[in-house]
Design a protein around this motif. Structure first.
Motif, mmCIF file in Angstrom:
data_model
loop_
_atom_site.group_PDB
_atom_site.id
_atom_site.type_symbol
_atom_site.label_atom_id
_atom_site.label_comp_id
_atom_site.label_asym_id
_atom_site.label_seq_id
_atom_site.Cartn_x
_atom_site.Cartn_y
_atom_site.Cartn_z
ATOM 1 N N SER A 95 0.809 -1.218 0.000
ATOM 2 C CA SER A 95 0.000 0.000 0.000
ATOM 3 C C SER A 95 0.846 1.273 0.000
ATOM 4 O O SER A 95 0.379 2.318 -0.440
ATOM 5 N N ASP A 96 2.098 1.189 0.443
ATOM 6 C CA ASP A 96 2.969 2.361 0.425
ATOM 7 C C ASP A 96 3.755 2.484 -0.884
ATOM 8 O O ASP A 96 4.626 3.335 -1.014
ATOM 9 N N GLY A 97 3.447 1.608 -1.864
ATOM 10 C CA GLY A 97 4.113 1.650 -3.165
ATOM 11 C C GLY A 97 5.340 0.762 -3.279
ATOM 12 O O GLY A 97 5.893 0.598 -4.354
ATOM 13 N N THR A 98 5.763 0.162 -2.184
ATOM 14 C CA THR A 98 6.926 -0.721 -2.191
ATOM 15 C C THR A 98 6.621 -1.982 -2.994
ATOM 16 O O THR A 98 5.520 -2.533 -2.908
ATOM 17 N N LEU A 99 7.623 -2.440 -3.751
ATOM 18 C CA LEU A 99 7.510 -3.675 -4.531
ATOM 19 C C LEU A 99 8.473 -4.708 -3.960
ATOM 20 O O LEU A 99 9.549 -4.361 -3.464
ATOM 21 N N GLN A 100 8.099 -5.957 -4.044
ATOM 22 C CA GLN A 100 8.961 -7.042 -3.566
ATOM 23 C C GLN A 100 8.696 -8.274 -4.414
ATOM 24 O O GLN A 100 7.575 -8.494 -4.871
ATOM 25 N N ARG A 101 9.741 -9.059 -4.622
ATOM 26 C CA ARG A 101 9.606 -10.306 -5.381
ATOM 27 C C ARG A 101 10.195 -11.447 -4.555
ATOM 28 O O ARG A 101 11.264 -11.308 -3.964
ATOM 29 N N ARG A 102 9.480 -12.554 -4.512
ATOM 30 C CA ARG A 102 9.974 -13.767 -3.857
ATOM 31 C C ARG A 102 9.692 -14.926 -4.802
ATOM 32 O O ARG A 102 8.601 -15.035 -5.356
ATOM 33 N N GLU A 117 12.200 -23.387 -0.474
ATOM 34 C CA GLU A 117 13.338 -22.481 -0.348
ATOM 35 C C GLU A 117 13.037 -21.211 -1.110
ATOM 36 O O GLU A 117 12.358 -21.236 -2.137
ATOM 37 N N ALA A 118 13.550 -20.100 -0.598
ATOM 38 C CA ALA A 118 13.494 -18.809 -1.279
ATOM 39 C C ALA A 118 14.713 -18.028 -0.796
ATOM 40 O O ALA A 118 15.270 -18.332 0.269
ATOM 41 N N ASP A 119 15.123 -17.034 -1.558
ATOM 42 C CA ASP A 119 16.347 -16.311 -1.224
ATOM 43 C C ASP A 119 16.299 -15.644 0.149
ATOM 44 O O ASP A 119 17.325 -15.529 0.810
ATOM 45 N N ASP A 120 15.126 -15.208 0.592
ATOM 46 C CA ASP A 120 15.033 -14.540 1.895
ATOM 47 C C ASP A 120 14.516 -15.452 3.003
ATOM 48 O O ASP A 120 14.207 -14.991 4.097
ATOM 49 N N LEU A 142 13.893 -10.446 7.190
ATOM 50 C CA LEU A 142 12.987 -9.332 6.931
ATOM 51 C C LEU A 142 13.719 -8.002 7.098
ATOM 52 O O LEU A 142 14.166 -7.679 8.200
ATOM 53 N N PRO A 143 13.842 -7.204 6.016
ATOM 54 C CA PRO A 143 14.483 -5.893 6.160
ATOM 55 C C PRO A 143 13.556 -4.914 6.890
ATOM 56 O O PRO A 143 12.400 -4.763 6.522
ATOM 57 N N VAL A 144 14.099 -4.285 7.950
ATOM 58 C CA VAL A 144 13.346 -3.300 8.730
ATOM 59 C C VAL A 144 14.287 -2.144 9.071
ATOM 60 O O VAL A 144 15.286 -2.336 9.770
ATOM 61 N N ASP A 145 13.974 -0.963 8.564
ATOM 62 C CA ASP A 145 14.742 0.248 8.882
ATOM 63 C C ASP A 145 16.247 0.072 8.686
ATOM 64 O O ASP A 145 17.049 0.427 9.553
ATOM 65 N N GLY A 146 16.647 -0.483 7.555
ATOM 66 C CA GLY A 146 18.062 -0.626 7.241
ATOM 67 C C GLY A 146 18.741 -1.823 7.880
ATOM 68 O O GLY A 146 19.923 -2.048 7.665
ATOM 69 N N LYS A 147 18.030 -2.585 8.687
ATOM 70 C CA LYS A 147 18.580 -3.795 9.307
ATOM 71 C C LYS A 147 17.783 -4.986 8.810
ATOM 72 O O LYS A 147 16.686 -4.840 8.292
ATOM 73 N N VAL A 148 18.336 -6.190 8.989
ATOM 74 C CA VAL A 148 17.632 -7.404 8.611
ATOM 75 C C VAL A 148 17.359 -8.211 9.878
ATOM 76 O O VAL A 148 18.282 -8.545 10.622
#
Length: 188
Positions: A95-102, A117-120, A142-148
């Motif tokens: 909803s914030d326009g962010t795109l992600q692929r898994r 299996e998936a890369d993340d 999970l990336p959150v505020d520049g950290k994983v």
């Protein structure tokens, strides 16, 4: 020498006993959660190779611990299977326009078990299907505020009919619930 316990020592023993009893109750409650076998008689029977074959779309949301909706999203998917091996390509639009692929690489095992299996996904996913349900368990980077953050998912899917599947996943870290993901899949 007959020594009576001090009030402080008595209070400490009561607190320790209370904590142990509460911990045992909590562990028992966790162990008594649903199991895939609880759904063995439910119809229609979920087979990932059948349901996740071809195009699908899902609509979902993430709620925090308080139940507040934090993000909404749409997922466009395409699944392909060759024998017991499948690939599920997921393209998320938040909803914030962010795109992600898994991209999931799935394998059907014996007795309704699946691995993925998936890369993340850290260390892979393991799942068990029975009846109309599948329970996935995995750790997601999970990336959150520049950290994983490495967070754990207890993910349940329920096939409603040949076109609709509902999905509910609890996300946690160190055993503490961070939030829930709810999805509705539709197969055209």
């Amino acid at each position: 020498m007959n020594r009576l316990p001090s009030p402080r020592r008595t209070a400490w023993r009561i607190a320790t006993a209370t904590l142990l009893i509460a911990s045992a109750g909590w562990l028992t409650a966790c162990a008594s959660g649903p199991k895939p076998a609880d759904y063995a008689a439910e119809k229609p029977v979920l087979d990932l190779a059948t349901y996740f074959n071809g195009p699908l779309v899902a609509h979902g949301l993430f709620t925090d611990r308080s139940g507040k909706v934090v993000k909404r999203f749409t997922v466009k998917m395409v699944g392909t299977w060759t024998g017991n091996r499948g690939v599920l390509e997921e393209d998320f639009t938040y909803s914030d326009g962010t795109l992600q692929r898994r991209v999931w690489r799935l394998q059907k095992q014996a007795d309704g078990r699946y691995t993925g299996e998936a890369d993340d996904v850290v260390g892979g996913a393991v799942g068990q299907a029975a009846g109309n349900a599948l329970n996935w368990r995995y750790t997601l980077a999970l990336p959150v505020d520049g950290k994983v953050w490495e967070v754990q998912f207890d993910d349940w899917m329920y096939l409603m009919d040949e076109k609709v599947m509902l999905n509910k996943a609890v996300m946690s870290k160190f055993g503490i619930t961070l939030g829930e993901v709810t999805l509705s899949f539709y197969k055209p």
